[in-house]
Design a protein around this motif. Structure first.
Motif, mmCIF file in Angstrom:
data_model
loop_
_atom_site.group_PDB
_atom_site.id
_atom_site.type_symbol
_atom_site.label_atom_id
_atom_site.label_comp_id
_atom_site.label_asym_id
_atom_site.label_seq_id
_atom_site.Cartn_x
_atom_site.Cartn_y
_atom_site.Cartn_z
ATOM 1 N N ALA A 171 -21.158 -0.190 11.850
ATOM 2 C CA ALA A 171 -19.744 0.229 11.779
ATOM 3 C C ALA A 171 -18.836 -0.969 11.510
ATOM 4 N N LYS A 172 -19.094 -2.095 12.210
ATOM 5 C CA LYS A 172 -18.228 -3.276 12.031
ATOM 6 C C LYS A 172 -18.389 -3.868 10.630
ATOM 7 N N ALA A 173 -19.627 -3.940 10.161
ATOM 8 C CA ALA A 173 -19.868 -4.503 8.821
ATOM 9 C C ALA A 173 -19.208 -3.642 7.748
ATOM 10 N N ARG A 174 -19.322 -2.330 7.885
ATOM 11 C CA ARG A 174 -18.702 -1.434 6.898
ATOM 12 C C ARG A 174 -17.188 -1.535 6.947
ATOM 13 N N ASP A 175 -16.654 -1.613 8.163
ATOM 14 C CA ASP A 175 -15.202 -1.737 8.330
ATOM 15 C C ASP A 175 -14.701 -3.018 7.660
ATOM 16 N N MET A 176 -15.415 -4.104 7.890
ATOM 17 C CA MET A 176 -15.025 -5.403 7.328
ATOM 18 C C MET A 176 -15.105 -5.353 5.799
ATOM 19 N N SER A 177 -16.173 -4.765 5.290
ATOM 20 C CA SER A 177 -16.365 -4.655 3.852
ATOM 21 C C SER A 177 -15.218 -3.862 3.216
ATOM 22 N N ASP A 178 -14.851 -2.737 3.836
ATOM 23 C CA ASP A 178 -13.766 -1.888 3.318
ATOM 24 C C ASP A 178 -12.436 -2.629 3.305
ATOM 25 N N ARG A 179 -12.151 -3.332 4.394
ATOM 26 C CA ARG A 179 -10.849 -4.009 4.499
ATOM 27 C C ARG A 179 -10.739 -5.162 3.497
ATOM 28 N N PHE A 180 -11.810 -5.903 3.314
ATOM 29 C CA PHE A 180 -11.790 -6.984 2.327
ATOM 30 C C PHE A 180 -11.677 -6.411 0.909
ATOM 31 N N ALA A 181 -12.335 -5.275 0.672
ATOM 32 C CA ALA A 181 -12.258 -4.648 -0.658
ATOM 33 C C ALA A 181 -10.821 -4.235 -0.963
ATOM 34 N N ARG A 182 -10.112 -3.750 0.056
ATOM 35 C CA ARG A 182 -8.728 -3.300 -0.146
ATOM 36 C C ARG A 182 -7.797 -4.439 -0.530
ATOM 37 N N ILE A 183 -8.132 -5.666 -0.143
ATOM 38 C CA ILE A 183 -7.274 -6.799 -0.526
ATOM 39 C C ILE A 183 -7.920 -7.606 -1.671
ATOM 40 N N ASN A 184 -8.859 -6.933 -2.363
ATOM 41 C CA ASN A 184 -9.509 -7.546 -3.538
ATOM 42 C C ASN A 184 -10.098 -8.924 -3.235
ATOM 43 N N THR A 185 -10.716 -9.037 -2.075
ATOM 44 C CA THR A 185 -11.352 -10.297 -1.679
ATOM 45 C C THR A 185 -12.825 -10.018 -1.405
ATOM 46 N N LYS A 199 -1.599 -7.570 2.164
ATOM 47 C CA LYS A 199 -1.853 -7.050 3.524
ATOM 48 C C LYS A 199 -1.902 -5.527 3.528
ATOM 49 N N ILE A 200 -2.965 -4.995 4.140
ATOM 50 C CA ILE A 200 -3.118 -3.535 4.254
ATOM 51 C C ILE A 200 -3.098 -3.190 5.737
#
Length: 217
Positions: A17-31, A216-217
């Motif tokens: 869950a944490k890895a997926r959450d981190m992946s999603d949030r970084f994707a949203r800021i194009n990083t 920032k999202i």
């Protein structure tokens, strides 16, 4: 430019869950953030040394600075990578597994640990696989050499740890931060999973890593 790598915890996976959450949030800021599978297809022969070697191989070879974000045993691994490699310029540790063996082995009990040493393998529940898998005793012998007192390189470090952590007591992070002025400890109202504070964790990572304001999202 910065290179981000996320290290999942013990008996976990890049699908946690944490890895997926981190992946999603970084994707949203194009990083970009890399999330290697630290099981490496062979959880049974996992060691911290193997994790260190595996993650070092993920580093860009052109001296681009690396920020490591590590959860639990991944946090402990990240801290030792920071000691080992000058390329690591920032650490974010989520409930890092400081004193891992001293917290885990007593819960198993002396008899179980003795049997593990004799029989070489112990069945461990693997959350990523959803089943028990055998783990070689070499894991313990190897982990014993990775002591927190060796971690003395002054790398900017953010620790996020739950006050109700039932696996690694928050006292372990408090003690670590106390003697290291370069470490910032943020205490959260959560357990070891940190599942209920992912938004707070992201806000702290965003601030600490100085992610771009416009993204920032």
């Amino acid at each position: 430019m910065h290179h981000f790598i996320y290290l999942h915890g013990f008996a976990s996976s890049p699908n946690s869950a944490k890895a997926r959450d981190m992946s999603d949030r970084f994707a949203r800021i194009n990083t970009k953030i890399k999330i290697p599978d630290l099981n490496a297809g062979d959880f049974s022969h996992l060691t911290i040394t193997r994790q260190l070697t595996q993650v070092l191989a993920e580093f860009p070879d052109d001296s681009i600075p690396v920020t490591l974000i590590g959860s639990s045993l991944g946090g402990l691994t990240a801290a030792h990578l920071g000691q080992k490699s000058l390329q690591v310029q920032r650490l974010v540790l989520l409930a890092p597994a400081f004193g891992f063996l001293s917290h885990w082995l007593p819960k198993l009990g002396d008899e179980k640990v003795r049997r593990w040493q004799q029989e070489k393998y112990l069945q461990v529940y693997h959350y990523g696989e959803g089943r028990e898998l055998p783990l070689n005793y070499d894991f313990v012998a190897d982990a014993a050499q990775y002591q927190e007192n060796l971690l003395q390189r002054p790398i900017p470090t953010l620790i996020l740890h739950g006050t109700e952590d039932e696996v690694i007591p928050i006292a372990a992070s408090r003690e670590f931060a106390q003697s290291r002025p370069w470490v910032e400890l943020v205490e959260l109202d959560s357990d070891h999973s940190l599942a209920n504070v992912m938004e707070e964790i992201w806000q702290e990572i965003y601030r600490f890593c100085q992610l771009p304001e416009s993204c920032k999202i």
